[in-house]
Write an enzyme that holds these catalytic residues in place. Structure first.
Site, PDB file in Angstrom:
ATOM      1  N   GLU A 121       0.861  -1.185   0.000  1.00 59.03           N
ATOM      2  CA  GLU A 121       0.000   0.000   0.000  1.00 59.03           C
ATOM      3  C   GLU A 121       0.897   1.235   0.000  1.00 59.03           C
ATOM      4  OE1 GLU A 121      -3.368  -0.295   2.475  1.00 59.03           O
ATOM      5  OE2 GLU A 121      -3.939   1.804   2.246  1.00 59.03           O
ATOM      6  N   ARG A 122       0.638   2.131  -0.932  1.00 56.07           N
ATOM      7  CA  ARG A 122       1.437   3.354  -1.093  1.00 56.07           C
ATOM      8  C   ARG A 122       2.905   3.040  -1.362  1.00 56.07           C
ATOM      9  NH1 ARG A 122      -2.982   5.890  -2.285  1.00 56.07           N
ATOM     10  NH2 ARG A 122      -4.496   5.820  -0.610  1.00 56.07           N
ATOM     11  N   ASN A 179      -3.302  -1.696   7.653  1.00 56.94           N
ATOM     12  CA  ASN A 179      -4.597  -2.249   7.236  1.00 56.94           C
ATOM     13  C   ASN A 179      -4.388  -3.756   7.243  1.00 56.94           C
ATOM     14  OD1 ASN A 179      -5.900   0.222   6.882  1.00 56.94           O
ATOM     15  ND2 ASN A 179      -5.071   0.453   4.813  1.00 56.94           N
ATOM     16  N   LYS A 238      -4.012  -0.371  13.970  1.00 50.63           N
ATOM     17  CA  LYS A 238      -4.891   0.675  13.424  1.00 50.63           C
ATOM     18  C   LYS A 238      -6.308   0.217  13.722  1.00 50.63           C
ATOM     19  CE  LYS A 238      -6.219   2.641   8.899  1.00 50.63           C
ATOM     20  NZ  LYS A 238      -5.778   2.823   7.491  1.00 50.63           N
ATOM     21  N   GLU A 243     -10.682   4.229   9.120  1.00 54.78           N
ATOM     22  CA  GLU A 243     -10.805   3.825   7.718  1.00 54.78           C
ATOM     23  C   GLU A 243     -11.279   2.374   7.563  1.00 54.78           C
ATOM     24  OE1 GLU A 243      -6.941   4.901   6.049  1.00 54.78           O
ATOM     25  OE2 GLU A 243      -7.683   6.904   5.615  1.00 54.78           O
ATOM     26  N   ARG A 300      -2.363   3.415  17.005  1.00 53.76           N
ATOM     27  CA  ARG A 300      -2.361   4.619  16.181  1.00 53.76           C
ATOM     28  C   ARG A 300      -3.472   5.600  16.542  1.00 53.76           C
ATOM     29  NH1 ARG A 300      -2.755   3.924  10.430  1.00 53.76           N
ATOM     30  NH2 ARG A 300      -0.926   5.096   9.816  1.00 53.76           N
ATOM     31  N   LYS A 354       0.758  10.611  13.778  1.00 56.82           N
ATOM     32  CA  LYS A 354       1.382  11.122  12.554  1.00 56.82           C
ATOM     33  C   LYS A 354       1.924  12.528  12.793  1.00 56.82           C
ATOM     34  CE  LYS A 354      -1.164   8.396   9.135  1.00 56.82           C
ATOM     35  NZ  LYS A 354      -1.901   8.347   7.862  1.00 56.82           N
ATOM     36  N   ASP A 364      -2.966  14.196   7.326  1.00 60.16           N
ATOM     37  CA  ASP A 364      -2.531  12.894   6.833  1.00 60.16           C
ATOM     38  C   ASP A 364      -1.357  13.014   5.869  1.00 60.16           C
ATOM     39  OD1 ASP A 364      -2.305  10.300   6.057  1.00 60.16           O
ATOM     40  OD2 ASP A 364      -4.248  10.156   5.066  1.00 60.16           O
ATOM     41  N   GLU A 409       3.797   9.244  -0.729  1.00 59.56           N
ATOM     42  CA  GLU A 409       2.398   9.060  -1.105  1.00 59.56           C
ATOM     43  C   GLU A 409       1.794  10.315  -1.739  1.00 59.56           C
ATOM     44  OE1 GLU A 409      -0.093   7.953   2.194  1.00 59.56           O
ATOM     45  OE2 GLU A 409      -1.942   8.317   1.095  1.00 59.56           O
ATOM     46  N   HIS A 448      -4.460  18.497   1.056  1.00 59.09           N
ATOM     47  CA  HIS A 448      -5.441  17.478   0.690  1.00 59.09           C
ATOM     48  C   HIS A 448      -6.269  17.838  -0.527  1.00 59.09           C
ATOM     49  CE1 HIS A 448      -7.646  13.810   1.415  1.00 59.09           C
ATOM     50  NE2 HIS A 448      -6.932  13.575   2.485  1.00 59.09           N
TER      51      HIS A 448
HETATM   52  O1  GCW Z   1      -3.902   8.416   4.097  1.00 56.83           O
HETATM   53  C1  GCW Z   1      -4.094   7.135   4.321  1.00 56.83           C
HETATM   54  C2  GCW Z   1      -3.481   6.369   3.206  1.00 56.83           C
HETATM   55  C3  GCW Z   1      -3.798   4.927   3.411  1.00 56.83           C
HETATM   56  C4  GCW Z   1      -3.211   4.520   4.750  1.00 56.83           C
HETATM   57  C5  GCW Z   1      -3.763   5.423   5.838  1.00 56.83           C
HETATM   58  C6  GCW Z   1      -3.154   5.119   7.191  1.00 56.83           C
HETATM   59  C7  GCW Z   1      -2.440   2.369   5.375  1.00 56.83           C
HETATM   60  O2  GCW Z   1      -3.985   6.835   1.981  1.00 56.83           O
HETATM   61  O3  GCW Z   1      -3.264   4.190   2.357  1.00 56.83           O
HETATM   62  O4  GCW Z   1      -3.501   3.190   5.025  1.00 56.83           O
HETATM   63  O5  GCW Z   1      -3.496   6.747   5.522  1.00 56.83           O
HETATM   64  O6  GCW Z   1      -2.169   5.748   7.521  1.00 56.83           O
HETATM   65  O7  GCW Z   1      -3.685   4.282   7.887  1.00 56.83           O
END
Ligand code: GCW
Length: 696
Positions: A180-181, A223, A300, A304, A337, A374, A379, A407, A531
């Site tokens: 992912e990313r 994820n 996490k 999401e 997280r 973060k 984000d 990303e 964003h």
């Molecule tokens: O911004 C989002 C990313 C997701 C990422 C998420 C996160 C791993 O687009 O790809 O998922 O942040 O940090 O959990």
């Protein structure tokens, strides 16, 4: 056949003699090519004539191998490994809790080290000393770096220790091999081959990380697939851990909160259920039986779409403590997280949600839980103010999460050197314990200390998809070790190690790196915009989207541009996100006269005619910055052209190609954003952009 081989040999000798061998980037910054300056090489050779490493552990072997590989490569001849120092110029690695320098070594811990020039029966020797094997390994890499970067190695008196305990890469790698990313090919972890087959790159990965002081790797995506914790997959993770261990890298895994249900066959994953608690304890026991130095879990939850304790009307602390209790008997930790923003009920401003959810939980987390935050409140945007949770949780361990993979900054196409961004973050004043309490201070003062960087590695030959993206992996490791190191020093080290010490190459590459992050901010989201990228890939711009159902996924939510003005009002007149900072910080950002232009539109909604301190209206400044970012990229292209013939042809061509893609990417951002914002502002384009618009 024979003739063929001979031609190849002669060719490679010729190329080597010219000092410019074709390179594929696979050796990263650990290239160890012969030092071209013969005098310097001879001086070094006199000080690095033989290697003594008496430690017989796997780490001792790694130290011996690295010193021999590095010194022999740099000096152009085989440097012998001997049992005891026999002459001047011995490099002696001493691992002892009882050395003559115990008083100096004790405060440095197991990962700290001394590098000293000393005398041994009249001979001058270099001693690399540590209380622990891993500290000695770090010391060996430091010593090699001195040679790689052309520094003196006589009269040494170096003392180092990391400022944070846990320094790790988070891999968003999936069991199916996707990342992912990730922009550097498939995952490095070959789950389908493991545990039987061990890719030799695992060891090189460990060497690279150890060379910059990283000591942890979360192997899989936040994820998280519950299947990651099945016995079969744990055995695979254990095989990786076995390879990484001699280089001091601890393995961590992400945990899907619903695992007890999905792979455990339980009816619930409710933390209050004794069965669920038992399941996690047994799972932890199983993991530690396979991986005795397992670091712990990263989670996490309720973010999401991921499951979490709120599914059972419980809090993040309840969820974290469930897993923390399972790993505690083994000395493990849980990184929980704070990247949560799903519920608009918490606040209409997404930037405020994590703080609102976590601040009330301060003091409710078990001691082996770290809340992972973060760097910024949204984000991983090109530029964000620091997250208000830094300094706000007084009774909770807090760690930082940075994103190395680009990303939102041009993936593996754009050259964007991130050290200056991370420096800005670390040096931000939180005022948490009075003026001058930087984010770095808050991290270091945390009961448990840690930092994570979302990796940009993959199975591409050059690891990161772009030769220059390696600089961000390097920079993250160095700053995780000591965030006080300057971005320029890091750029200088990386450049010399990766591209060689030709003065013109060094000056050019460093010049390109230095302004590249600011340039990216300018051509993507200047003045505090954020964003406004397109929703799926986060590569291209899409400022104009408006969504009723999920406004946070649309550009307009963040810039709110209309005929009158632009920006997100987060002052007390608006969402009052500033109120989540210490009063001094809130005042600084709220006041238009003190708010840095870099964060203007993050915190304020201003009229298009609002004048910044440089006298420009916000409209003019926006146009200027968008264009300036593109100009920087063109400047990098021109600079790079001058290095033709000075760096190897293979990497030259690869970077050249990427730079042209970056120019197109930057231009696209500028043109789409300017044209969109002009449709709102109805202001005339400045002359330098009118020409651009004509050409379109
Ligand atoms: O911004 C989002 C990313 C997701 C990422 C998420 C996160 C791993 O687009 O790809 O998922 O942040 O940090 O959990």
């Amino acid at each position: 056949m024979k003739i063929g081989i001979r031609i190849v040999t002669i060719l490679s000798l010729l190329l080597a003699a010219g000092g410019i061998r074709a390179e594929d980037g696979s050796r990263l910054w650990l290239r160890y090519d012969p030092i071209p300056d013969r005098q310097l090489q001879a001086n070094y050779a006199a000080q690095a004539a033989e290697i003594v490493v008496s430690d017989v552990s796997p780490t001792g072997a790694a130290i011996r191998d690295e010193l021999q590989r590095g010194l022999s490569g740099l000096l152009g001849h085989e440097v012998p490994v001997v049992a005891n120092a026999t002459r001047s110029g011995a490099v002696v690695v001493e691992i002892s809790t009882n050395s003559p320098w115990a008083t100096e070594l004790n405060p440095l811990g197991e990962e700290g080290y001394l590098i000293r020039s000393a005398t041994n029966h009249g001979d001058t020797v270099t001693v690399i000393a540590s209380r622990g094997e891993i500290g000695a390994l770090y010391g060996a890499f430091h010593f090699l770096r001195l040679l790689q970067t052309g520094q003196g190695i006589t009269g040494l008196n170096i003392s180092e220790k990391p400022r944070l305990q846990r320094r790790m890469l988070d891999h968003w790698d999936n069991l199916n091999g996707s990342v992912e990313r990730g922009y550097a090919g498939k995952s490095m972890w070959k789950w389908d081959e493991l545990p039987g087959k061990i890719d030799p790159r695992y060891r090189d990965y460990a060497r690279a990380n150890a060379s910059i002081g990283l000591n942890g790797a979360v192997l899989n995506n936040v994820n998280a697939k519950p299947e990651q914790l099945t016995t079969a997959n744990l055995k695979k993770a254990a095989a990786i851990a076995d390879v990484l261990r001699p280089h001091g890298i601890h393995v961590y895994l992400t945990a899907n909160f619903a695992s007890p249900k999905i792979i455990g066959g339980l009816k619930t994953a409710n933390p209050a259920s004794p069965e669920v608690q038992r399941w996690w304890r047994q799972k932890a026991d199983e993991i530690y039986a396979l991986i005795p130095d397992f670091g712990g879990f990263l989670v996490k939850a309720n973010s999401e779409g991921q499951p979490g304790p709120q599914d059972y009307k419980l809090t993040h602390a309840d969820g974290a403590n469930l897993l923390a209790a399972a790993v505690a008997p083994h000395g493990g930790i849980v990184m929980w997280r704070a990247f949560v923003y799903n519920s608009p009920k918490i606040d209409k401003d997404r930037a405020k949600r994590a703080y609102l959810e976590f601040k009330p939980l301060d003091g409710r987390f078990a001691t082996n839980v770290l809340v992972q935050v973060k760097n910024g409140p949204i984000d991983f945007q090109p530029r964000e103010p620091f997250h208000p949770l830094f300094g706000a949780l007084k009774k909770t361990s807090v760690m930082a999460e940075c994103e190395i993979t680009q990303e939102n900054m041009g993936h593996a196409t754009d050259i964007v050197f991130l050290a200056p961004m991370w420096k800005e973050f670390f040096e931000s004043d939180t005022f948490a314990a009075g003026k001058g309490t930087t984010v770095a201070d808050t991290l270091e003062a945390s009961p448990q200390t840690a930092i994570a960087g979302v990796a940009n590695t993959g199975s591409d030959t050059n690891w990161c998809g772009h030769d220059f993206a390696q600089a961000n992996w390097y920079a993250f490791g160095r700053l995780a070790w000591d965030s006080r190191i300057s971005a320029d020093q890091i750029a200088d080290e990386w450049t010399r190690m990766t591209w060689g010490s030709d003065a013109k190459v060094v000056a050019t590459v460093e010049g390109m790196l230095r302004g590249s992050w600011e340039a990216c901010v300018s051509y993507e989201m200047p003045l505090g915009l954020h964003h406004i990228m397109e929703g799926g890939g986060h590569y291209d711009p899409k400022p104009g989207t408006v969504s009723r159902s999920t406004p946070e996924y649309s550009g307009w939510y963040y810039h709110k541009a209309d005929a009158n003005g632009i920006g997100f009002d987060r002052t007390t007149n608006g969402s009052d996100a500033v109120g989540q900072y210490a009063p001094e910080v809130a005042a600084h950002f709220s006041d238009l006269t003190t708010c840095p232009p870099e964060f203007l539109l993050w915190f304020h909604h201003v009229n298009w005619d609002y004048r910044l301190q440089d006298g420009n209206t916000v409209w003019d400044e926006l146009c200027f910055r968008y264009n300036d970012g593109v100009e920087y990229v063109k400047g990098m292209q021109a600079q790079w052209e001058k290095l033709r013939g000075r760096v190897d042809a293979e990497r030259f061509a690869a970077v050249q190609k990427r730079l042209e893609e970056q120019r197109l990417h930057a231009t696209k951002w500028r043109d789409i954003c300017i044209s969109y914002f002009q449709s709102k502002s109805q202001k005339p384009l400045p002359a330098y952009l009118t020409k651009v618009a004509d050409k379109k």
